[in-house]
Design a protein around this motif. Sequence first.
Motif, PDB file in Angstrom:
ATOM      1  N   UNK A 272      41.173  32.943  55.277  1.00 22.51           N
ATOM      2  CA  UNK A 272      39.771  31.027  54.667  1.00 22.51           C
ATOM      3  C   UNK A 272      38.793  32.800  54.705  1.00 22.51           C
ATOM      4  N   UNK A 273      38.427  33.170  54.980  1.00 26.42           N
ATOM      5  CA  UNK A 273      37.308  33.966  55.054  1.00 26.42           C
ATOM      6  C   UNK A 273      37.705  35.507  53.540  1.00 26.42           C
ATOM      7  N   UNK A 274      38.261  35.298  53.512  1.00 27.76           N
ATOM      8  CA  UNK A 274      38.343  36.295  52.195  1.00 27.76           C
ATOM      9  C   UNK A 274      38.037  35.544  50.815  1.00 27.76           C
ATOM     10  N   UNK A 275      38.710  34.621  51.004  1.00 26.01           N
ATOM     11  CA  UNK A 275      38.913  33.762  49.591  1.00 26.01           C
ATOM     12  C   UNK A 275      38.254  32.446  49.693  1.00 26.01           C
ATOM     13  N   UNK A 276      37.612  32.261  50.885  1.00 26.19           N
ATOM     14  CA  UNK A 276      36.720  30.165  51.068  1.00 26.19           C
ATOM     15  C   UNK A 276      35.386  30.700  49.690  1.00 26.19           C
ATOM     16  N   UNK A 277      34.476  31.442  49.741  1.00 24.04           N
ATOM     17  CA  UNK A 277      34.225  32.016  49.420  1.00 24.04           C
ATOM     18  C   UNK A 277      33.480  31.456  47.549  1.00 24.04           C
ATOM     19  N   UNK A 278      35.260  32.056  47.043  1.00 24.51           N
ATOM     20  CA  UNK A 278      35.330  31.997  45.414  1.00 24.51           C
ATOM     21  C   UNK A 278      35.921  30.391  46.123  1.00 24.51           C
ATOM     22  N   UNK A 279      36.725  29.399  46.719  1.00 21.97           N
ATOM     23  CA  UNK A 279      36.752  28.295  46.609  1.00 21.97           C
ATOM     24  C   UNK A 279      35.186  27.228  46.422  1.00 21.97           C
ATOM     25  N   UNK A 280      34.781  27.734  47.581  1.00 26.54           N
ATOM     26  CA  UNK A 280      33.750  27.028  47.296  1.00 26.54           C
ATOM     27  C   UNK A 280      32.537  27.633  45.909  1.00 26.54           C
ATOM     28  N   UNK A 281      32.356  28.442  45.276  1.00 29.24           N
ATOM     29  CA  UNK A 281      31.924  28.822  44.230  1.00 29.24           C
ATOM     30  C   UNK A 281      32.228  27.591  42.640  1.00 29.24           C
ATOM     31  N   UNK A 282      33.619  27.729  42.801  1.00 31.96           N
ATOM     32  CA  UNK A 282      34.514  26.701  42.353  1.00 31.96           C
ATOM     33  C   UNK A 282      33.755  25.299  42.386  1.00 31.96           C
TER      34      UNK A 282
END
Length: 437
Positions: free
Chosen positions: A252-262
């Motif tokens: 979650x911490x590794x890719x969460x920012x990418x999901x939220x960027x989308x």
Amino acid sequence: MTHGHPSGAGPVPAGPYTTPHGAPAGVAPELAHPFPRQHTTEPAAVEPAPEETSAAPTKPGRDRYFDFLRAVALFRVVLYHLMGWAWLPVVFPSMGVMFALAGNLMARSLKRPAVQVVRSRMRRLLPPLWLMGAIGVTAMVLQGWGPDADGHPGWWWFHLVYWILPLSDPPYGEGLPGVHGILAENWAADFAGPLWYIRAYLWYVLLSPLLLRALRALPWVTLLAPLALSAALHFGYLELPGERFPSALTDFSTFGACWILGMAHQEGILKRLPRYIVPSVAPVIAALGLWYAFREGFKTGYDLDSIPFAQAVWSFATVLLLLHLSPSWTDWPSWLRRWDKAITLLNSRAVTIYLWHNVCIVVAATLWDQLWGFDVLYENVPWLLESSWPVLALAWVLIGSCIVWFGWMEDVAAKRRPQLWPDGSKSSRPRAGAHRS
């Protein structure tokens, strides 16, 4: 990162393809993330085809730029898992891109009631996993995997539930023998490798209604929170017991920012920034991530997946730039039109390709190794037998066969008329009025 788990364990070989004479030909699963932890970077990742996705290439409302990014991400995932080149996730961080595209789609869908959207996403995601589990778990059991395999029969049965609802990594038969000439030993680890992504995707879907509310209320705090969490985990400020929960939290911490960027892109938050901000700031953030990766010993065999914080920062910066550039193609630019059918097919069968590509690589490498038994080839073209490129071609042939044999489940899950080869050609397009959810 290849998508080997960003948990800190480097990429897990998907049945390393090494010739009998020690010439390495590849196979380092990027997507390999077998339980309890074997992340390979990027991805595949891979989300169910967008709900409004039709096989028709010019369906109104489709963003062909996003289709292009998703197709490149899938191809890069397969290439990385075979070749194991550490620089590939740097050139194109597939997993971050895939999660960003999925987050964008989820935010758009959440204009409808949240419960309805979450149920629809789960319905599209899980049936392809169930089909894979029915085949794979049956094969593992036939090879001797069973309740006593882990020394805790009761827990064995309980953990099988994760093949139905993957809130944690589904178990697999570690150390099982291979099938001579077809599957290498410990094939189950490669088979289960991509499942970390399904688990992570499911959690993002479940949390999306909450994340979207937070994003609307506190956009930049919400965007940067996963990166702060990644830093806290990586530098030891936050330590958790066990393996399952830390593994999920690391993802979650590794890719969460990418999901939220989308999601932020879909909400128009990024467009509110002055046009010069992203091109000015994103390269600095990316440089920070890359600097830290090299500081930690970034190289082949110890890539971005092995350094979750560097992966998080690099993926965030790259995705930020890609979304900033987003040209929103409603039709293909001339230089991409020839690839229309291939890109449409990859998007239509993204889940199937992601789930099955690892085992296809293992089978392709095992079959190719059998050619060392022919003296005429060994004596005259050893360079060909040592090459990974024929293995890559054979792997894609096998992936194509998986699309035919198993891809129809994606249509069933989406309540569409099943198709064998949905590449957007007239013969593959659903009849007008076909039911879509």
